[in-house]
Design an enzyme around this catalytic site. Sequence first.
Site, PDB file in Angstrom:
ATOM      1  N   GLU A  48      22.177  16.012   0.017  1.00  0.00           N
ATOM      2  CA  GLU A  48      21.925  16.772  -1.206  1.00  0.00           C
ATOM      3  C   GLU A  48      21.408  15.884  -2.331  1.00  0.00           C
ATOM      4  O   GLU A  48      20.478  16.259  -3.053  1.00  0.00           O
ATOM      5  CB  GLU A  48      23.208  17.478  -1.679  1.00  0.00           C
ATOM      6  CG  GLU A  48      23.794  18.423  -0.653  1.00  0.00           C
ATOM      7  CD  GLU A  48      24.865  17.808   0.237  1.00  0.00           C
ATOM      8  OE1 GLU A  48      25.795  18.529   0.606  1.00  0.00           O
ATOM      9  OE2 GLU A  48      24.761  16.601   0.569  1.00  0.00           O
ATOM     10  N   CYS A  76      30.189  18.258  -1.194  1.00  0.00           N
ATOM     11  CA  CYS A  76      31.375  17.540  -1.654  1.00  0.00           C
ATOM     12  C   CYS A  76      31.400  17.556  -3.183  1.00  0.00           C
ATOM     13  O   CYS A  76      30.479  18.047  -3.831  1.00  0.00           O
ATOM     14  CB  CYS A  76      31.343  16.105  -1.134  1.00  0.00           C
ATOM     15  SG  CYS A  76      30.060  15.080  -1.916  1.00  0.00           S
TER      16      CYS A  76
END
Length: 145
Positions: A48, A76
């Site tokens: 990401e 996360c």
Amino acid sequence: MRLALKEAALAPLHEDVPIGAVAVLRGEVIGRGHNRREIDRDPCAHAEIIALRQAARTIHHWRLDEVTLYCTLEPCAMCAGAMVLARLPRLVYGADDPKAGAGGSVLDLLNHPRLNHRVKVEKGLMATDAAALLVGFFAKLRQRD
């Protein structure tokens, strides 16, 4: 999401966990990434983060106001925080992460009421395919040990 899955499939080639991400603006891919923590020896080299950085470079701005990020796994806390700070309006992810997910499973940083931005989250797109990549990767790791 198919492109994110293709990105995820690249990570095991250098012994990284198969997670992929693709940033899309008005139907055009402007950023992509897969986990590179092992090969780059960088704890922040998550799919990401790599896709968000590439997207920001592509549009020459840190604000990703109109971008949708497609990820194979729920982000996360680090990645979710980066999405909030980038003003990402929308995240679509595949599999939930019941151990470290910060998009609603363990934490919900993407829609925390005290933060200055909220990310619209859509989950479960191609979740079975995303989860299968992860299960297969970790099964192979266990076989080697």
